[in-house]
Scaffold this motif. Structure first.
Motif, PDB file in Angstrom:
ATOM      1  N   GLY A   1      -0.542  72.455  89.737  1.00 31.08           N
ATOM      2  CA  GLY A   1      -1.178  72.979  88.509  1.00 31.08           C
ATOM      3  C   GLY A   1      -0.913  74.481  88.877  1.00 31.08           C
ATOM      4  O   GLY A   1      -0.999  75.007  89.741  1.00 31.08           O
ATOM      5  N   SER A   2      -0.829  75.089  87.724  1.00 31.73           N
ATOM      6  CA  SER A   2      -0.798  76.618  87.787  1.00 31.73           C
ATOM      7  C   SER A   2      -1.506  77.269  86.241  1.00 31.73           C
ATOM      8  O   SER A   2      -1.399  76.647  85.512  1.00 31.73           O
ATOM      9  CB  SER A   2       0.644  77.087  87.796  1.00 31.73           C
ATOM     10  N   VAL A   3      -1.752  78.393  86.293  1.00 27.02           N
ATOM     11  CA  VAL A   3      -2.322  79.313  85.183  1.00 27.02           C
ATOM     12  C   VAL A   3      -1.817  80.716  85.389  1.00 27.02           C
ATOM     13  O   VAL A   3      -1.740  81.026  86.622  1.00 27.02           O
ATOM     14  CB  VAL A   3      -3.768  79.196  84.997  1.00 27.02           C
ATOM     15  N   LYS A   4      -1.997  81.430  84.502  1.00 30.79           N
ATOM     16  CA  LYS A   4      -1.796  82.734  84.227  1.00 30.79           C
ATOM     17  C   LYS A   4      -2.854  83.379  83.488  1.00 30.79           C
ATOM     18  O   LYS A   4      -2.886  83.200  82.244  1.00 30.79           O
ATOM     19  CB  LYS A   4      -0.364  83.177  83.846  1.00 30.79           C
ATOM     20  N   ARG A   5      -3.510  84.413  84.095  1.00 28.21           N
ATOM     21  CA  ARG A   5      -4.512  85.134  83.081  1.00 28.21           C
ATOM     22  C   ARG A   5      -4.242  86.750  83.314  1.00 28.21           C
ATOM     23  O   ARG A   5      -3.774  86.944  84.383  1.00 28.21           O
ATOM     24  CB  ARG A   5      -6.084  84.690  83.800  1.00 28.21           C
ATOM     25  N   ALA A   6      -4.797  87.411  82.346  1.00 28.40           N
ATOM     26  CA  ALA A   6      -4.804  88.792  82.478  1.00 28.40           C
ATOM     27  C   ALA A   6      -5.413  89.553  83.603  1.00 28.40           C
ATOM     28  O   ALA A   6      -6.887  89.121  83.937  1.00 28.40           O
ATOM     29  CB  ALA A   6      -5.026  89.501  81.344  1.00 28.40           C
TER      30      ALA A   6
END
Length: 515
Positions: A24-29
């Motif tokens: 799984g992967s996420v991108k956040r500011a």
């Protein structure tokens, strides 16, 4: 399972991995305090790819904290720059070639003392403890708690640096000291500069690593914390507290390692486009190619280990200036992309707006850029592709074809073909390659010493260095069964007696998770 996190100038990426498989992967500011962005990314990762905190064996973080502190000249501790070498080396005192803003930031506390060695190990002069006592009195009066000690030719003989550090810390308990033979290589000014930078970051290094640990505990994670260093390997938080400069350029290094894994290419040119910059480097044998020249950090020449990376000011948040020619970058909206770009309701024309208008990616509200002039969009994207391709082509050292691997969230700005490259690869999970590179990073050990061949053969000396580097990797946490020697460099030194050679050996191995 383990978690990789990369903190960039625009986004903080996090990935959950099982070995080399992305779960799984996420991108956040990225947030201004940076630590908040890590907490947000971990929370989002747990929501999209649920995991039990007890199942996480380790967390690996790549951070730009320390590089940004130097580039921006903030949070640097007042530091005493102490050089051992009188009566030699007084013509160019420490900090001579530093920009005024950085010189002011570290306090301009410069001291020249007796000591040092010649290139062949002979003493220049004896260490003067009365001089050191006067320096200690001065530092105590000024409240300076950090010192960088550099001795002439200390990579040949480090005795005086250690003796001076011992004398100063006896007189000033609690003084933080960086020694140049542990930081840089041959070349007094550059090695000295690197040591001063390292010393000035010691206070912020302690604060940041404690902040990272607190962020992990806040997310319910009790796993050991590792940070990426700039040769593609990992170190623990305690090591970073002593040597924060090893994290410089860890972001591009992580991206290159992640690109090599995702693309299956052991030799390639990696183009990593983020929100603010494009970093171009070369993977050779699965690891980033190291720089062989001096490295400029915030306007200061240094000579510690760094990857060979060229950065240009083009990214997803780059501003588009429209005139006779369309220019993209180097100014950028950075982590404010999601509030200032037109596709997100802002009033600033960015490179991301051009990509959305051209149908190269789907972000925000495409209707907000549907009426952009088609010629403007084409010229802007052509400008981006031409500049990046020219930079990538300059990184090649031979006419042999090399594939170009595109990673980073901003790589949507580029087409599937680039001038000068027969093969362009955009692998799966390309947007979070940096976090993947952090997660798969190995543990390294390095030997860099001058040895004499009197009484033994060259092969015996090299084998001893290989064994020493492998042992260092194991002590740093590598699984002994996976350790391999990655690099062996030797340089005959004709001016030293005893048939001397300088040997540098680097060994790497997989992190022994759960140990």
């Amino acid at each position: 399972m383990h978690i990789g996190i990369d903190v960039g100038g625009t986004n903080t990426d996090a990935v959950l991995m099982d070995g080399e498989t992305v779960l799984g992967s996420v991108k956040r500011a990225t947030t201004e305090d940076v630590t908040g962005g890590i907490v947000d990314a971990l929370r989002a990762l747990g929501e999209t790819s649920p995991f039990r905190p007890a199942d996480i064996a380790a967390v690996m973080i790549g951070t730009t904290h320390f590089t940004n502190a130097v580039v921006e000249g903030r949070d640097l501790a007042p530091t005493a720059a102490i050089r051992l070498g009188l009566p030699a080396a007084s013509g160019l005192p420490p900090l001579t070639d530093w920009p005024d803003r950085l010189r002011t930031a570290v306090g301009d506390h410069v001291y020249l003392c007796h000591g040092g060695h010649e290139f062949d190990g002979r003493e220049i002069s004896k260490l003067d403890r009365d001089e050191l006592a006067r320096i200690a009195d001065d530092l105590g009066r000024l409240g300076v708690r950090t010192a960088a000690i550099s001795s002439i030719f200390s990579p040949v003989n480090d005795e005086m640096e250690r003796e001076a550090a011992e004398a100063l810390t006896e007189l000033l308990p609690g003084l933080r000291v960086s020694l140049s033979h542990e930081i840089g290589r041959i070349g007094l000014l550059e090695r000295e500069n690197a040591t001063i930078i390292n010393a000035s970051l010691l206070e912020v290094a302690g604060r940041i690593t404690r902040g990272f640990t607190k962020a992990l505990k806040g997310a319910g994670l009790d796993a050991p914390l590792y940070l990426s260093q700039n040769d593609g390997t990992l170190v623990d938080a305690d090591f970073v507290q002593r040597y924060p400069v090893v994290t410089f350029a860890a972001g591009p290094t992580n991206s290159m390692r992640g690109a090599a894994l995702l693309s299956g290419q052991a030799d390639c040119v990696v183009i990593d486009i983020g929100g603010t910059t494009t970093d171009v480097g070369v993977i050779a044998g699965g690891f980033p190619r190291p720089a062989t020249t001096e490295v400029d950090v915030g306007g200061v020449r240094t000579n510690f280990r760094m990857p060979d990376v060229v950065s240009i000011g083009i990214g997803g948040g780059s501003l588009v200036d429209v005139g006779d020619e369309v220019e993209v970058g180097p100014r950028s909206v950075g982590f404010r992309l999601t509030s200032r770009a037109r596709v997100f309701g802002g009033d600033t024309l960015t490179a991301t707006d051009l990509a959305v208008a051209a149908g190269m990616t789907e972000l925000g509200d495409p209707a907000r850029v549907a009426r952009l002039d088609r010629d403007l969009v084409r010229r802007g994207l052509d400008r981006i592709a031409t500049r990046i391709a020219a930079t990538a082509d300059m990184m090649r050292t031979s006419p042999e074809p090399l594939p170009a691997v595109l990673v980073g969230g901003g790589s949507v700005l580029l087409p599937d073909r680039l001038p000068g490259f027969d093969k362009v690869i955009r692998p799966g999970h390309f947007a979070v390659a940096n976090a993947i590179g952090a997660a798969i990073a190995q543990v390294g050990g390095e030997i860099d010493r001058i040895v004499t061949l009197e009484g033994r053969s060259r092969a015996e000396a090299l084998e001893e260095a290989r064994a020493g580097a492998a042992e260092k990797a194991v002590l740093a946490g590598a699984d002994p069964g996976t350790v391999r020697v990655l690099e062996v460099d030797e340089l005959p030194i004709a001016y030293l007696p005893g048939n001397s050679i300088r040997v540098r050996v680097k060994a790497v191995g997989d992190l022994k998770l759960g140990d």
